[in-house]
Write an enzyme that holds these catalytic residues in place. Structure first.
Site, mmCIF file in Angstrom:
data_model
loop_
_atom_site.group_PDB
_atom_site.id
_atom_site.type_symbol
_atom_site.label_atom_id
_atom_site.label_comp_id
_atom_site.label_asym_id
_atom_site.label_seq_id
_atom_site.Cartn_x
_atom_site.Cartn_y
_atom_site.Cartn_z
ATOM 1 N N HIS A 197 -3.519 -4.991 0.376
ATOM 2 C CA HIS A 197 -3.370 -5.503 2.150
ATOM 3 C C HIS A 197 -3.448 -6.964 2.344
ATOM 4 C CE1 HIS A 197 -3.063 -1.648 3.840
ATOM 5 N NE2 HIS A 197 -3.918 -1.081 3.221
ATOM 6 N N CYS A 220 1.305 -0.953 0.240
ATOM 7 C CA CYS A 220 0.522 0.099 -0.124
ATOM 8 C C CYS A 220 0.971 1.135 -0.034
ATOM 9 C CB CYS A 220 -1.277 0.211 0.954
ATOM 10 S SG CYS A 220 -1.842 1.170 0.932
ATOM 11 N N GLU A 261 -1.830 -8.675 4.171
ATOM 12 C CA GLU A 261 -1.188 -9.432 5.728
ATOM 13 C C GLU A 261 -3.020 -9.015 5.661
ATOM 14 O OE1 GLU A 261 -2.646 -4.914 6.161
ATOM 15 O OE2 GLU A 261 -1.542 -6.079 4.378
#
Length: 244
Positions: A218, A116, A220
């Protein structure tokens, strides 16, 4: 016995409250830490600090890989623009530190995953620009539906790219949370994933000495899919004596 790779992750340095304390603190969403742990790495936090190149090089020499994490908007002065009314207040300390970390890691071929904001930092280092408020361009809040709410998009991935080798030709329902995006692509970088409206979702660097991947979404947050983090960890030397 091979040691687990040490993965440095850039962090916030922001006002925070913890118990009776109200102070500036270095912190990072746990999702990043868990993603690295799930991939077999050891996460180490890298808070903003003086950004002399020697300091960054010393830090990178102790790491097996680097993640540039998401966060606040990059200062538009870095790519020669005035701030949009929707652009957040600059965090020059973090910008400076992450640039120094990226340059140091790139110079020695350390594996890098930029996420990001991290991808946006990388693009500006290479002379690229950012779209400061994406809704002005795409006409919707698809990429950041509400404060603290992730959007979900599909992406098309370029054949033969590092990303395609990891994920295949496309990926669906990826979590996004960004109101900015890459504008002019920086020198030496290649676009390897986009959404249907043309928003850039991944960049790669064909001349990189080691593993390099930058994504706008994202990963994660994808608790069921750690392939990007596994690719980073698998690209590292697995014992400290192998570290150049």
């Amino acid at each position: 016995m091979a040691s687990a790779p040490i993965i440095g992750i850039s962090t916030y340095l922001e006002p925070a409250t913890c118990g009776v304390w109200d102070t500036r603190a270095s912190f990072l969403h746990e999702a990043y830490l868990q993603a690295v742990l799930d991939a077999g790495g050891v996460p180490v936090l890298l808070p903003p600090q003086p950004s002399e190149s020697d300091r960054a090089a010393q830090v990178i020499a102790k790491l097996d890989g680097l993640i540039l994490a998401g966060g606040a908007d990059v200062n538009p002065a870095r790519y020669g623009e005035q701030p949009h009314e929707k652009t957040g207040a600059p965090r020059d300390d973090r910008d400076d530190w992450e640039v120094a970390l990226y340059v140091a890691a790139r110079s020695v071929g350390r594996p890098i995953l930029a996420i990001c904001r991290g991808m946006q930092i990388v693009n500006t280092v290479h002379g690229g620009t950012l779209l400061q408020h994406l809704p002005d361009v795409v006409g919707s809040d698809l990429y950041q539906p509400a404060p603290g709410v992730f959007g979900s998009v599909d992406i098309t991935i370029s054949e033969g790219s590092t990303l395609a080798n990891i994920l295949g030709s496309s990926a669906h329902d990826i979590p996004v949370y960004h109101h900015q995006a890459v504008g002019k692509v920086g020198s030496g970088l290649a676009v390897t994933a986009t959404t249907s409206d043309g928003t850039i979702q991944a960049l790669e660097c064909p001349s990189a000495l080691g593993f390099f991947l930058a994504v706008q979404w994202h990963p994660e947050q994808q608790h069921h899919d750690r392939r990007l983090f596994e690719a980073l960890v698998n690209a590292t030397p697995h014992t400290s004596k192998e570290r150049p």
